[in-house]
Design a protein around this motif. Structure first.
Motif, PDB file in Angstrom:
ATOM      1  N   GLU A   1     -10.679   6.274  -2.559  1.00  0.00           N
ATOM      2  CA  GLU A   1     -11.378   6.040  -1.303  1.00  0.00           C
ATOM      3  C   GLU A   1     -10.479   5.271  -0.337  1.00  0.00           C
ATOM      4  OE1 GLU A   1     -15.321   3.616  -0.129  1.00  0.00           O
ATOM      5  OE2 GLU A   1     -15.510   5.017  -1.799  1.00  0.00           O
ATOM      6  N   ASP A   2      -9.749   4.291  -0.859  1.00  0.00           N
ATOM      7  CA  ASP A   2      -8.788   3.511  -0.077  1.00  0.00           C
ATOM      8  C   ASP A   2      -7.398   3.748  -0.650  1.00  0.00           C
ATOM      9  OD1 ASP A   2     -10.703   2.216   1.596  1.00  0.00           O
ATOM     10  OD2 ASP A   2     -11.231   0.929  -0.095  1.00  0.00           O
ATOM     11  N   PRO A   3      -6.358   3.593   0.177  1.00  0.00           N
ATOM     12  CA  PRO A   3      -4.998   3.775  -0.348  1.00  0.00           C
ATOM     13  C   PRO A   3      -4.712   2.784  -1.476  1.00  0.00           C
ATOM     14  CG  PRO A   3      -4.977   3.602   2.047  1.00  0.00           C
ATOM     15  CD  PRO A   3      -6.365   3.274   1.596  1.00  0.00           C
ATOM     16  N   PRO A   4      -4.055   3.230  -2.539  1.00  0.00           N
ATOM     17  CA  PRO A   4      -3.769   2.335  -3.668  1.00  0.00           C
ATOM     18  C   PRO A   4      -2.693   1.304  -3.327  1.00  0.00           C
ATOM     19  CG  PRO A   4      -2.847   4.506  -4.057  1.00  0.00           C
ATOM     20  CD  PRO A   4      -3.630   4.590  -2.791  1.00  0.00           C
ATOM     21  N   ILE A   5      -2.792   0.153  -3.975  1.00  0.00           N
ATOM     22  CA  ILE A   5      -1.791  -0.908  -3.852  1.00  0.00           C
ATOM     23  C   ILE A   5      -1.019  -0.946  -5.161  1.00  0.00           C
ATOM     24  CG2 ILE A   5      -1.430  -3.394  -3.634  1.00  0.00           C
ATOM     25  CD1 ILE A   5      -4.042  -3.464  -2.007  1.00  0.00           C
ATOM     26  N   ILE A   6       0.302  -0.992  -5.059  1.00  0.00           N
ATOM     27  CA  ILE A   6       1.122  -1.078  -6.263  1.00  0.00           C
ATOM     28  C   ILE A   6       2.067  -2.265  -6.158  1.00  0.00           C
ATOM     29  CG2 ILE A   6       1.009   1.379  -6.786  1.00  0.00           C
ATOM     30  CD1 ILE A   6       3.813   1.670  -5.708  1.00  0.00           C
TER      31      ILE A   6
ATOM     32  N   ARG B   1       1.810  -4.138   8.523  1.00  0.00           N
ATOM     33  CA  ARG B   1       2.583  -4.329   9.749  1.00  0.00           C
ATOM     34  C   ARG B   1       3.906  -3.594   9.701  1.00  0.00           C
ATOM     35  NH1 ARG B   1       2.795 -10.681   9.994  1.00  0.00           N
ATOM     36  NH2 ARG B   1       3.463 -10.176   7.921  1.00  0.00           N
ATOM     37  N   MET B   2       4.458  -3.477   8.525  1.00  0.00           N
ATOM     38  CA  MET B   2       5.777  -2.884   8.363  1.00  0.00           C
ATOM     39  C   MET B   2       5.791  -2.087   7.065  1.00  0.00           C
ATOM     40  SD  MET B   2       9.305  -4.905   8.607  1.00  0.00           S
ATOM     41  CE  MET B   2      10.689  -3.998   9.198  1.00  0.00           C
ATOM     42  N   SER B   3       6.678  -1.108   6.991  1.00  0.00           N
ATOM     43  CA  SER B   3       6.787  -0.339   5.754  1.00  0.00           C
ATOM     44  C   SER B   3       8.257  -0.124   5.419  1.00  0.00           C
ATOM     45  CB  SER B   3       6.061   0.999   5.881  1.00  0.00           C
ATOM     46  OG  SER B   3       6.676   1.809   6.846  1.00  0.00           O
TER      47      SER B   3
ATOM     48  N   VAL C   1       0.854  -1.184   0.000  1.00  0.00           N
ATOM     49  CA  VAL C   1       0.000   0.000   0.000  1.00  0.00           C
ATOM     50  C   VAL C   1       0.890   1.234   0.000  1.00  0.00           C
ATOM     51  CG1 VAL C   1      -1.722   1.287   1.330  1.00  0.00           C
ATOM     52  CG2 VAL C   1      -1.826  -1.205   1.235  1.00  0.00           C
ATOM     53  N   VAL C   2       0.571   2.192  -0.853  1.00  0.00           N
ATOM     54  CA  VAL C   2       1.329   3.441  -0.938  1.00  0.00           C
ATOM     55  C   VAL C   2       0.895   4.362   0.199  1.00  0.00           C
ATOM     56  CG1 VAL C   2       1.796   5.472  -2.336  1.00  0.00           C
ATOM     57  CG2 VAL C   2       1.546   3.247  -3.424  1.00  0.00           C
ATOM     58  N   GLU C   3       1.871   4.854   0.952  1.00  0.00           N
ATOM     59  CA  GLU C   3       1.602   5.769   2.059  1.00  0.00           C
ATOM     60  C   GLU C   3       2.606   6.916   2.040  1.00  0.00           C
ATOM     61  OE1 GLU C   3       2.060   3.307   5.509  1.00  0.00           O
ATOM     62  OE2 GLU C   3       0.050   2.455   5.326  1.00  0.00           O
ATOM     63  N   ASP C   4       2.212   8.027   2.589  1.00  0.00           N
ATOM     64  CA  ASP C   4       3.104   9.168   2.845  1.00  0.00           C
ATOM     65  C   ASP C   4       3.896   9.605   1.612  1.00  0.00           C
ATOM     66  OD1 ASP C   4       2.275   8.973   5.507  1.00  0.00           O
ATOM     67  OD2 ASP C   4       3.922   7.626   6.011  1.00  0.00           O
TER      68      ASP C   4
END
Length: 109
Positions: A95-100, A71-73, A43-46
């Motif tokens: 709406e939800d964070p994208p998964i790449i 759990r971890m990034s 999941v893409v974050e920050d």
């Protein structure tokens, strides 16, 4: 197969947890060639703004973000033209964070 020092082996698959990949990253230097290429999904974050750094070879563009499995990034950096791959994610309204998925990437610290 003949050993070639800069060659990543084909058709060698092993599923690992992101935590295990993170441990391997800590023992790999940026100038070291990995034994295997990695396919990483998360999941893409920050997502940070694009950073421009001036070098003697011209401007270099960097985009940094975190890729998480819940759990971890891990930190991810994209350079120059690679940044264009994330335009739909940077400019999208999800709406939800994208998964790449990154295919055949190299992990380093």
């Amino acid at each position: 197969m003949v050993y070639q020092p800069n060659f990543i082996q084909f058709h060698k698959f092993e599923l690992k947890e992101l935590e295990d990949v993170y441990v391997n990253i800590n023992f790999t230097t940026a100038d070291q060639n990995p034994t295997y290429a990695l396919d990483i999904a998360g999941v893409v974050e920050d997502i940070e703004p694009v950073t421009v750094i001036q070098t003697v070879f011209g401007d270099r563009y960097f985009l940094r973000f975190r890729l998480s499995n819940g759990r971890m990034s891990v930190k991810v950096s994209l350079l120059d033209d690679e940044i264009l791959m994330l335009d739909p994610i940077k400019n999208g309204n999800f709406e939800d964070p994208p998964i790449i998925v990154f295919a055949s990437c190299r992990a380093c610290s």
